[in-house]
Scaffold this motif. Sequence first.
Motif, PDB file in Angstrom:
ATOM      1  N   UNK A  45      10.825  -0.635 114.523  1.00  0.00           N
ATOM      2  CA  UNK A  45      11.596  -0.481 113.318  1.00  0.00           C
ATOM      3  C   UNK A  45      12.488   0.551 113.161  1.00  0.00           C
ATOM      4  N   UNK A  46      10.979   1.907 113.252  1.00  0.00           N
ATOM      5  CA  UNK A  46      11.883   3.370 114.068  1.00  0.00           C
ATOM      6  C   UNK A  46      10.658   4.012 112.961  1.00  0.00           C
ATOM      7  N   UNK A  47      11.270   5.939 113.021  1.00  0.00           N
ATOM      8  CA  UNK A  47      10.658   6.599 112.543  1.00  0.00           C
ATOM      9  C   UNK A  47      10.709   6.182 110.837  1.00  0.00           C
ATOM     10  N   UNK A  48      11.261   6.035 110.041  1.00  0.00           N
ATOM     11  CA  UNK A  48      10.846   6.052 108.855  1.00  0.00           C
ATOM     12  C   UNK A  48      12.057   5.053 108.546  1.00  0.00           C
ATOM     13  N   UNK A  49      11.820   3.852 108.669  1.00  0.00           N
ATOM     14  CA  UNK A  49      12.902   2.648 108.702  1.00  0.00           C
ATOM     15  C   UNK A  49      12.278   2.571 106.926  1.00  0.00           C
ATOM     16  N   UNK A  50      14.161   1.849 106.541  1.00  0.00           N
ATOM     17  CA  UNK A  50      14.171   1.196 104.899  1.00  0.00           C
ATOM     18  C   UNK A  50      13.691   0.202 104.966  1.00  0.00           C
ATOM     19  N   UNK A  51      13.350  -0.477 103.828  1.00  0.00           N
ATOM     20  CA  UNK A  51      13.134  -1.320 104.120  1.00  0.00           C
ATOM     21  C   UNK A  51      14.825  -2.181 102.971  1.00  0.00           C
ATOM     22  N   UNK A  52      15.240  -3.381 103.851  1.00  0.00           N
ATOM     23  CA  UNK A  52      16.911  -3.926 102.729  1.00  0.00           C
ATOM     24  C   UNK A  52      16.284  -4.903 102.058  1.00  0.00           C
ATOM     25  N   UNK A  53      16.762  -4.947 101.221  1.00  0.00           N
ATOM     26  CA  UNK A  53      17.048  -5.754  99.835  1.00  0.00           C
ATOM     27  C   UNK A  53      18.616  -6.225 100.135  1.00  0.00           C
ATOM     28  N   UNK A  54      18.703  -7.563  99.696  1.00  0.00           N
ATOM     29  CA  UNK A  54      19.613  -8.334  99.328  1.00  0.00           C
ATOM     30  C   UNK A  54      19.505  -9.215  98.305  1.00  0.00           C
ATOM     31  N   UNK A  55      19.464  -9.020  97.602  1.00  0.00           N
ATOM     32  CA  UNK A  55      19.758 -10.314  96.059  1.00  0.00           C
ATOM     33  C   UNK A  55      17.727 -10.362  95.483  1.00  0.00           C
ATOM     34  N   UNK A  56      17.468 -11.738  96.065  1.00  0.00           N
ATOM     35  CA  UNK A  56      15.891 -11.692  95.477  1.00  0.00           C
ATOM     36  C   UNK A  56      15.540 -11.842  97.095  1.00  0.00           C
ATOM     37  N   UNK A 107       0.763  -7.893  99.047  1.00  0.00           N
ATOM     38  CA  UNK A 107       2.374  -8.368  98.679  1.00  0.00           C
ATOM     39  C   UNK A 107       3.323  -8.682  98.798  1.00  0.00           C
ATOM     40  N   UNK A 108       3.980  -7.632  99.746  1.00  0.00           N
ATOM     41  CA  UNK A 108       5.234  -7.975 100.685  1.00  0.00           C
ATOM     42  C   UNK A 108       4.826  -9.630 101.638  1.00  0.00           C
ATOM     43  N   UNK A 109       4.249  -9.533 102.348  1.00  0.00           N
ATOM     44  CA  UNK A 109       3.957 -10.391 103.041  1.00  0.00           C
ATOM     45  C   UNK A 109       4.195 -12.323 102.299  1.00  0.00           C
ATOM     46  N   UNK A 110       3.010 -12.179 100.747  1.00  0.00           N
ATOM     47  CA  UNK A 110       2.661 -13.256 100.342  1.00  0.00           C
ATOM     48  C   UNK A 110       4.250 -13.830  99.601  1.00  0.00           C
ATOM     49  N   UNK A 111       4.441 -12.672  98.928  1.00  0.00           N
ATOM     50  CA  UNK A 111       5.550 -13.287  97.744  1.00  0.00           C
ATOM     51  C   UNK A 111       7.114 -12.934  99.364  1.00  0.00           C
ATOM     52  N   UNK A 112       7.195 -11.743  99.895  1.00  0.00           N
ATOM     53  CA  UNK A 112       8.651 -12.444 101.041  1.00  0.00           C
ATOM     54  C   UNK A 112       8.410 -12.619 101.576  1.00  0.00           C
ATOM     55  N   UNK A 113       7.732 -13.259 102.222  1.00  0.00           N
ATOM     56  CA  UNK A 113       6.691 -13.231 103.958  1.00  0.00           C
ATOM     57  C   UNK A 113       7.887 -11.846 104.540  1.00  0.00           C
ATOM     58  N   UNK A 114       7.547 -10.756 104.296  1.00  0.00           N
ATOM     59  CA  UNK A 114       8.434  -9.976 104.777  1.00  0.00           C
ATOM     60  C   UNK A 114       7.264  -9.328 106.072  1.00  0.00           C
ATOM     61  N   UNK A 115       7.511  -8.611 106.683  1.00  0.00           N
ATOM     62  CA  UNK A 115       6.415  -7.913 107.731  1.00  0.00           C
ATOM     63  C   UNK A 115       6.981  -6.461 107.656  1.00  0.00           C
ATOM     64  N   UNK A 116       6.186  -5.317 107.072  1.00  0.00           N
ATOM     65  CA  UNK A 116       6.487  -4.136 107.181  1.00  0.00           C
ATOM     66  C   UNK A 116       5.308  -3.266 107.230  1.00  0.00           C
TER      67      UNK A 116
END
Length: 352
Positions: free
Chosen positions: A284-295, A262-271
């Motif tokens: 990205x790190x041991x316990x990296x937090x995804x960053x949301x900015x607006x949408x 879902x993350x890749x399909x909607x946001x093109x976000x690799x995580x």
Amino acid sequence: MRAQLLDAARPASVVDVVRGLNVIQRYPYADIAPSADLVLWSRIGARYEPDDLQRALEVDRSLLELDGMIRPMEDLALFLAQFALPPKYAKTREWLELNHEFRDDLLRELYDRGPVLARELPDTARYPWPSSGWTNNRNVTQMLECLMMRGEVAIASQEGGARTWDLAERVYPEGLPVIPVDQALAMRDDRRLRSLGVAPAKGPKQPLEPIDVGPAGLPATIEGSDVAWRVHPDVLPWIDDDFEGRTALLSPFDRLVYDRIRTQGIFEFDFTLEMFKPKAKRRWGYFALPILHRDRLVGKLDASADRKAAALRVNAIHEDVPFTTEMRNDVDAEITALARWLGMRVDRVGSH
């Protein structure tokens, strides 16, 4: 974003958040803060205190923890009929049959002593739990988990990160309706999709709450994706509304990012959560937090909490897209807000 309560209008309470999100995973790991607390802080903001969650779970009983997930107490009605069914797996059914005396022993102990920690209960199992993994021979914990999914015992509270157990009748309210299994499963699919807005009809297998939404909602397409998507009709009126977003730091277990498809399909976000990867293979790190900015999901924060030094150590901010000055300022402000909520200062030890 609106379905996940990540627009500019913040919810008022812990219970409002859990009802809106459907579930919050109770993952105890706390490199920065326990995941459930991070999820609630990212929605409510500085007003949220972990005691608020504890009160809702243990005093008000407006929430419950079931199968690793925090849920609204009223949703227990969607599981009561399922509790009466035999366990899904033959291994579990056979183990329970062989250990019926062990089950009775634990129920008597809880009747006399509950609520009590699992480690304080005697292991009288005649047949150990068979597993090659971490559950091998963890008989008391495994039996309690099985009895929880039969509606016989319940998690009463948390003590120092460990669960206390009691008879379900002392924890759960009386008088909840028993909704037939098929109807309850359909309602759970609908609520899951409502909390996400848009989701794949079929998600990856998961050890806890599934991501599957099945036939719930309406079919939808996302440009560039060959996944079969579903959209909840309640969110369709939002399409033409003006959207006011904000910046947020998300737990890796946040339901917005938990389903990688879902993350890749909607946001093109690799995580991917990298805490179980060797250090040399982490991006990205041991316990990296995804960053949301607006949408948009725009990056990852590699940070950790040094409680002895009272410092939130920022190792790196990974930018998926080049940050504008406004984005950088907003992200910095959210990092400062997180540190302040933790009662810490910000210590930048890596590159921005």
